[in-house]
Scaffold this motif. Sequence first.
Motif, short mmCIF file in Angstrom:
data_model
loop_
_atom_site.label_atom_id
_atom_site.label_comp_id
_atom_site.label_asym_id
_atom_site.label_seq_id
_atom_site.Cartn_x
_atom_site.Cartn_y
_atom_site.Cartn_z
N SER A 217 0.80 -1.23 0.00
CA SER A 217 0.00 0.00 0.00
C SER A 217 0.84 1.28 0.00
O SER A 217 0.28 2.38 -0.10
N SER B 101 -0.63 14.14 -3.35
CA SER B 101 -1.68 14.98 -3.96
C SER B 101 -2.36 15.82 -2.89
O SER B 101 -2.65 17.01 -3.11
N ARG B 102 -2.62 15.22 -1.72
CA ARG B 102 -3.24 15.99 -0.64
C ARG B 102 -2.31 17.11 -0.14
O ARG B 102 -2.75 18.22 0.15
N ARG C 1 -1.47 9.38 -2.77
CA ARG C 1 -2.60 10.05 -2.14
C ARG C 1 -2.12 11.17 -1.22
O ARG C 1 -2.65 12.30 -1.24
N ASN C 2 -1.10 10.90 -0.41
CA ASN C 2 -0.57 11.93 0.50
C ASN C 2 0.09 13.07 -0.26
O ASN C 2 0.00 14.23 0.14
N VAL D 39 0.43 3.60 -3.19
CA VAL D 39 -0.88 4.26 -3.23
C VAL D 39 -0.96 5.35 -2.17
O VAL D 39 -1.44 6.46 -2.42
N ASP D 40 -0.47 5.04 -0.94
CA ASP D 40 -0.48 6.05 0.12
C ASP D 40 0.40 7.24 -0.23
O ASP D 40 0.05 8.40 0.07
#
Length: 302
Positions: free
Chosen positions: A61, A71-72, A68-69, A64-65
């Motif tokens: 993971s 982009s955030r 995601r982090n 993916v994390d």
Amino acid sequence: MSYAGNQPPPIFRRGPAPLVRLFLLVSLCLVMLVADLRFRYLEVLRQGLSVVTYPLQMAASAPVDFLRNASRYFATLLEVQVDNARLRARQLEVGERLLRFELLEQENARLRALLGMAERLQVKTLAAEILYNVPDAFSSKVILDRGARHGVEPGLVVLDAEGVIGQVTRVYPVQSEVTLLSDRNQAVAVVVERSGVRGVLFGTGQGGLEMRFLLADADVQAGDRIVTSGLDGVLVPGLPVATVSEVDREGEAFARILCEPLGGVETSLQVLVIGREQAGPPLPEPDEQVAPPPPAPPKGRR
């Protein structure tokens, strides 16, 4: 090598039918499931497997994390930058407005004080504003926004809410020049309010004032208030001018009296131009000669 009864070898022997094996396996699974739900005997096994497989789960993971982090993070960073820019603009706007309000409040306070001063005086007054200082390093003069068209005349006194700051020395149609009290060529006839001692106040050219031509035993003390005497026929008597800051009577026949102006000589912006209290008698011309009185008529004889 042969087998009795033509039986196939053990490797080719067929076991139970596939449906039977499926049934047996399903039954075994159901029995194990029911037993686990009842006795929890596989809980330790599951916890051990979760501990063993946790690094694998984290590694799987992680990409993916990370995406995601990331982009955030960039979205939050952009939002924070936009908010900071908006807040800075708002802060500048509020600071400018607050500064303008403070300046208006100070100006209103000065105007109210000037209005109170004008009401106390029993002469005609004219409100004016100082435009700029005269660019002269050897004098202390300012330019007012009122001139001959507004009724300003040479010699009129100019003061703020605290006291006299200067005198009109030159008049133009819409502007006028004021020589400040601190100018070394400016002199004002004054009187010590406490003792009534009269004298002349001169500017020192460095923002201070000096009361000259008073004997060493003159009744003048530090802290005395000095006002205009009105003996020059121009200034209204009783206007506050300065306070005595130092009196030196040693070594000379005349006392050295230093004073501090009461008005904002170097700082005031809104001022009052004070009209003359009353018109003095006209001065005689230099070449005018006083005619001798006519001779008395001769007395008649009895």
